[in-house]
Motif scaffolding. Structure first.
Motif, mmCIF file in Angstrom:
data_model
loop_
_atom_site.group_PDB
_atom_site.id
_atom_site.type_symbol
_atom_site.label_atom_id
_atom_site.label_comp_id
_atom_site.label_asym_id
_atom_site.label_seq_id
_atom_site.Cartn_x
_atom_site.Cartn_y
_atom_site.Cartn_z
ATOM 1 N N UNK A 148 22.846 35.214 29.554
ATOM 2 C CA UNK A 148 23.952 34.559 28.859
ATOM 3 C C UNK A 148 24.711 33.636 29.816
ATOM 4 N N UNK A 149 25.011 32.403 29.379
ATOM 5 C CA UNK A 149 25.753 31.467 30.233
ATOM 6 C C UNK A 149 27.262 31.621 30.136
ATOM 7 N N UNK A 150 27.725 32.558 29.332
ATOM 8 C CA UNK A 150 29.158 32.708 29.060
ATOM 9 C C UNK A 150 29.818 33.556 30.142
ATOM 10 N N UNK A 151 30.924 33.041 30.684
ATOM 11 C CA UNK A 151 31.624 33.783 31.736
ATOM 12 C C UNK A 151 32.267 35.046 31.160
ATOM 13 N N UNK A 152 32.600 35.972 32.049
ATOM 14 C CA UNK A 152 33.089 37.304 31.666
ATOM 15 C C UNK A 152 34.344 37.236 30.793
ATOM 16 N N UNK A 174 19.325 37.311 16.997
ATOM 17 C CA UNK A 174 20.405 38.035 17.656
ATOM 18 C C UNK A 174 21.748 37.633 17.079
ATOM 19 N N UNK A 175 22.626 38.621 16.922
ATOM 20 C CA UNK A 175 24.006 38.339 16.569
ATOM 21 C C UNK A 175 24.754 37.959 17.858
ATOM 22 N N UNK A 176 25.983 37.503 17.715
ATOM 23 C CA UNK A 176 26.735 37.001 18.862
ATOM 24 C C UNK A 176 26.870 38.035 19.971
ATOM 25 N N UNK A 183 25.477 30.128 16.932
ATOM 26 C CA UNK A 183 24.540 29.000 16.897
ATOM 27 C C UNK A 183 24.502 28.259 18.231
ATOM 28 N N UNK A 184 25.641 28.172 18.882
ATOM 29 C CA UNK A 184 25.678 27.523 20.193
ATOM 30 C C UNK A 184 24.806 28.277 21.195
ATOM 31 N N UNK A 185 24.911 29.598 21.194
ATOM 32 C CA UNK A 185 24.089 30.397 22.110
ATOM 33 C C UNK A 185 22.616 30.395 21.697
ATOM 34 N N UNK A 186 22.339 30.371 20.402
ATOM 35 C CA UNK A 186 20.948 30.258 19.972
ATOM 36 C C UNK A 186 20.344 28.953 20.494
ATOM 37 N N UNK A 195 17.239 28.731 23.033
ATOM 38 C CA UNK A 195 16.063 27.958 22.643
ATOM 39 C C UNK A 195 15.705 26.944 23.727
ATOM 40 N N UNK A 196 16.716 26.290 24.291
ATOM 41 C CA UNK A 196 16.464 25.285 25.336
ATOM 42 C C UNK A 196 15.917 25.910 26.617
ATOM 43 N N UNK A 197 16.227 27.188 26.842
ATOM 44 C CA UNK A 197 15.767 27.903 28.034
ATOM 45 C C UNK A 197 14.517 28.744 27.760
ATOM 46 N N UNK A 198 13.977 28.626 26.554
ATOM 47 C CA UNK A 198 12.773 29.369 26.152
ATOM 48 C C UNK A 198 12.969 30.884 26.235
#
Length: 97
Positions: free
Chosen positions: A54-58, A43-45, A7-10, A14-17
Protein backbone atom coordinates in the motif's frame (compact mmCIF):
# COMPACT_ATOMS: atom_id res chain seq x y z
CA UNK A 1 -15.25 8.92 -0.08
CA UNK A 2 -14.73 5.23 0.58
CA UNK A 3 -15.48 4.27 -3.01
CA UNK A 4 -13.21 6.98 -4.39
CA UNK A 5 -10.27 5.85 -2.24
CA UNK A 6 -10.96 2.21 -3.10
CA UNK A 7 -10.91 2.92 -6.84
CA UNK A 8 -7.79 5.03 -6.45
CA UNK A 9 -5.97 2.15 -4.75
CA UNK A 10 -7.29 -0.35 -7.29
CA UNK A 11 -5.81 1.82 -10.05
CA UNK A 12 -2.51 1.99 -8.18
CA UNK A 13 -2.35 -1.79 -7.68
CA UNK A 14 -3.29 -2.36 -11.32
CA UNK A 15 -0.42 -0.10 -12.42
CA UNK A 16 1.98 -2.06 -10.19
CA UNK A 17 0.66 -5.46 -11.36
CA UNK A 18 -0.55 -6.36 -7.86
CA UNK A 19 -3.46 -8.81 -7.88
CA UNK A 20 -6.28 -7.09 -5.99
CA UNK A 21 -9.01 -9.64 -6.64
CA UNK A 22 -9.82 -12.32 -4.09
CA UNK A 23 -8.73 -15.81 -5.13
CA UNK A 24 -7.76 -19.24 -3.91
CA UNK A 25 -4.67 -20.91 -5.31
CA UNK A 26 -5.65 -24.06 -7.18
CA UNK A 27 -3.23 -26.81 -8.13
CA UNK A 28 -2.41 -25.18 -11.46
CA UNK A 29 -4.00 -21.75 -11.44
CA UNK A 30 -5.77 -19.13 -9.36
CA UNK A 31 -9.48 -19.61 -8.77
CA UNK A 32 -11.06 -16.19 -8.41
CA UNK A 33 -13.89 -15.54 -5.97
CA UNK A 34 -17.03 -14.25 -7.62
CA UNK A 35 -20.29 -12.63 -6.59
CA UNK A 36 -23.58 -14.44 -7.03
CA UNK A 37 -23.91 -12.66 -10.39
CA UNK A 38 -20.48 -13.85 -11.57
CA UNK A 39 -18.45 -10.65 -11.14
CA UNK A 40 -14.99 -10.80 -9.61
CA UNK A 41 -14.69 -9.87 -5.93
CA UNK A 42 -12.18 -7.07 -5.48
CA UNK A 43 -10.46 -5.95 -2.32
CA UNK A 44 -12.37 -3.50 -0.18
CA UNK A 45 -10.60 -0.35 1.03
CA UNK A 46 -9.45 -1.78 4.35
CA UNK A 47 -7.85 -4.76 2.61
CA UNK A 48 -6.11 -2.36 0.21
CA UNK A 49 -4.77 -0.35 3.14
CA UNK A 50 -3.55 -3.47 4.95
CA UNK A 51 -1.55 -4.77 1.99
CA UNK A 52 2.23 -4.57 2.39
CA UNK A 53 2.48 -2.72 -0.93
CA UNK A 54 0.00 0.00 0.00
CA UNK A 55 1.33 3.48 -0.91
CA UNK A 56 -0.75 5.17 1.80
CA UNK A 57 1.12 6.61 4.77
CA UNK A 58 0.24 5.47 8.30
CA UNK A 59 -1.64 8.62 9.36
CA UNK A 60 -3.78 8.75 6.22
CA UNK A 61 -4.51 5.02 6.52
CA UNK A 62 -5.61 5.47 10.13
CA UNK A 63 -7.91 8.36 9.15
CA UNK A 64 -9.40 6.20 6.40
CA UNK A 65 -9.91 3.32 8.82
CA UNK A 66 -11.79 5.74 11.09
CA UNK A 67 -14.04 6.71 8.17
CA UNK A 68 -14.54 3.04 7.24
CA UNK A 69 -15.70 2.31 10.79
CA UNK A 70 -17.97 5.32 10.74
CA UNK A 71 -19.44 4.24 7.44
CA UNK A 72 -20.17 0.80 8.84
CA UNK A 73 -21.93 2.34 11.85
CA UNK A 74 -24.13 4.78 9.96
CA UNK A 75 -24.83 2.83 6.80
CA UNK A 76 -28.41 3.40 5.67
CA UNK A 77 -29.18 5.81 8.50
CA UNK A 78 -29.68 9.56 8.64
CA UNK A 79 -26.63 11.31 10.07
CA UNK A 80 -27.64 14.95 10.31
CA UNK A 81 -26.65 15.12 13.96
CA UNK A 82 -23.16 13.89 13.10
CA UNK A 83 -22.62 16.10 10.05
CA UNK A 84 -21.49 19.17 12.02
CA UNK A 85 -19.20 17.07 14.18
CA UNK A 86 -17.65 15.12 11.31
CA UNK A 87 -17.73 17.54 8.38
CA UNK A 88 -14.10 18.53 9.01
CA UNK A 89 -13.00 14.90 8.66
CA UNK A 90 -15.03 14.54 5.46
CA UNK A 91 -13.38 17.63 4.02
CA UNK A 92 -9.90 16.49 5.06
CA UNK A 93 -10.51 13.15 3.38
CA UNK A 94 -11.62 14.82 0.16
CA UNK A 95 -8.60 17.14 0.18
CA UNK A 96 -6.19 14.15 0.34
CA UNK A 97 -7.50 12.89 -3.01
Amino acid sequence: MIIAWTYLLHAYYRSKHVEYRYFKQGKKRKIYDRTKHGAYKYWELERCLNDAQSPIDKDTANNLRFLIGLRHEIEHQMTRLLDNYLSGRYQACAMKL
